[in-house]
Design an enzyme around this catalytic site. Structure first.
Site, PDB file in Angstrom:
ATOM      1  N   LEU A  54      85.076  -6.934 -27.260  1.00 49.52           N
ATOM      2  CA  LEU A  54      85.474  -6.667 -26.022  1.00 49.52           C
ATOM      3  C   LEU A  54      86.462  -7.870 -25.866  1.00 49.52           C
ATOM      4  O   LEU A  54      86.214  -9.020 -26.202  1.00 49.52           O
ATOM      5  CB  LEU A  54      84.497  -6.631 -24.857  1.00 49.52           C
ATOM      6  CG  LEU A  54      83.771  -5.594 -24.860  1.00 49.52           C
ATOM      7  CD1 LEU A  54      82.686  -5.745 -23.603  1.00 49.52           C
ATOM      8  CD2 LEU A  54      84.377  -4.387 -24.553  1.00 49.52           C
ATOM      9  N   ASP A  55      87.724  -7.854 -25.340  1.00 52.90           N
ATOM     10  CA  ASP A  55      88.643  -8.958 -25.000  1.00 52.90           C
ATOM     11  C   ASP A  55      88.082 -10.117 -24.209  1.00 52.90           C
ATOM     12  O   ASP A  55      86.925  -9.543 -23.226  1.00 52.90           O
ATOM     13  CB  ASP A  55      89.874  -8.443 -24.250  1.00 52.90           C
ATOM     14  CG  ASP A  55      90.470  -7.363 -25.219  1.00 52.90           C
ATOM     15  OD1 ASP A  55      90.585  -7.629 -26.469  1.00 52.90           O
ATOM     16  OD2 ASP A  55      91.107  -6.567 -24.582  1.00 52.90           O
ATOM     17  N   LYS A  56      88.355 -11.057 -24.525  1.00 47.26           N
ATOM     18  CA  LYS A  56      87.791 -12.419 -23.565  1.00 47.26           C
ATOM     19  C   LYS A  56      87.688 -11.990 -21.972  1.00 47.26           C
ATOM     20  O   LYS A  56      86.701 -12.300 -21.642  1.00 47.26           O
ATOM     21  CB  LYS A  56      88.711 -13.475 -23.840  1.00 47.26           C
ATOM     22  CG  LYS A  56      88.320 -14.713 -23.046  1.00 47.26           C
ATOM     23  CD  LYS A  56      89.159 -15.928 -23.044  1.00 47.26           C
ATOM     24  CE  LYS A  56      88.886 -17.202 -21.962  1.00 47.26           C
ATOM     25  NZ  LYS A  56      89.923 -18.335 -22.208  1.00 47.26           N
TER      26      LYS A  56
END
Length: 311
Positions: free
Chosen positions: A140-142
């Site tokens: 998952l993106d930051k």
């Protein structure tokens, strides 16, 4: 945690180095390191001459005793365990499912060499160091929150990767996107690859990798919509890129939405949360599914939209 710092080096400045600057001498005596790296160690006081720290421009006489304490590069110590708390919603001998908070980076990389999910997994899961990416099979993106599955064994990791490739892992996201959709649901089937001119971004490009996102509107508000997205593929920034491609970038997405508009709510990150995850257990074959309610900031965004006021 074992100390990963390289051993200190000791040597005597050769007589024929008399008159040279310290940084020039070290560049020859320690040629395996770059000049900039050696200069950085000198500036940081990690190089001493007869027991004293000196400048990189210090002129040598020859015969001085030098001690160098090499400092590893951040990327050389990135894959080490760190005691970082994890919100684990399920765990057995083979897999764990966690609810990742927004702000936690998945893998170490430029600007984030420590404090990542991978570092936390290396601490939490004995043997994770023997797995590629510490058992992480998707990311998952930051600034995206929500559910992720992680393998704890090689067998589980191999099977989970196969299941992801076969599109049999169910990944459902909630998002808030700009504008109003013409239909209640739809599919974006558009290849994603590196942006042709802005290399830190992804984009829909002709020669990109296949990417498929199914979406449906959960509720419309003035200027934006709450949507549910189901991933059939897992490309980098897929939902963010596909929604921007439709002309409906996610609220708060500084990368793909551009400047905030007066008719959409402000939000400090992309409004995206992995709300449900379903899969067949890679070892037992049992079908499992989890749901993670949105975090406080996302829930507040929806509540404010419901009440018709800016968050």
């Amino acid at each position: 945690m074992p100390d990963s710092r390289p051993e200190a080096r000791h040597f005597i400045i050769p007589p024929d180095h008399a008159g040279r600057r310290l940084d020039q001498s070290l560049a020859e005596l320690m040629a395996e390191y770059s000049r900039s790296r050696l200069a950085g160690w000198i500036d940081a006081g990690l190089v001493t001459l007869d027991g004293a720290a000196v400048s990189r421009r210090h002129k040598l006489w020859g015969g001085e005793s030098v001690r160098v304490e090499p400092e590893p590069l951040p990327e050389e110590t990135a894959f080490r365990p760190e005691a970082i708390a994890l919100d684990i919603v399920y765990e057995d001998d083979d897999i764990l499912v966690l609810n990742k908070p927004a702000g936690l980076v998945t893998h170490p990389g430029a600007g984030n060499w420590e404090g990542t999910l991978l570092n936390a997994l290396l601490h939490h899961v004995p043997g994770a160091a023997g797995l590629a990416r510490a058992g992480i099979v998707h990311r998952l993106d930051k600034d995206t929150s929500g559910l992720m599955v992680v393998a704890k064994t090689l067998q589980a990791q191999t099977q989970l990767v196969r299941d992801l490739q076969a599109r049999s892992v169910k990944r459902v996201y909630w998002a808030v996107a700009r504008g109003l959709f013409d239909h209640a649901e739809g599919t974006v089937d558009a290849p994603i690859g590196r942006h042709p001119t802005q290399r830190t971004k992804m984009a829909v490009v002709e020669r990109g990798k296949p990417a498929l996102t199914h979406w449906r509107v959960l509720k419309a508000y003035p200027g934006c919509v709450w949507i549910e997205c189901r991933l059939a593929t897992g490309r980098t920034h897929q939902i963010r890129v596909h929604m921007a491609h439709l002309g409906h970038p996610l609220v708060g997405d500084a990368v793909y939405a551009g400047r905030s508009r007066a008719d959409t709510p402000a939000f400090h990150r992309q409004a995206l949360h992995a709300v449900r995850l379903g899969l067949v257990h890679p070892i037992t074959g049992v079908a499992l599914e989890w749901e993670a309610p949105p975090p406080a900031d996302f829930a507040a965004l929806l509540a404010n939209l419901e009440e018709g006021r800016a968050p």
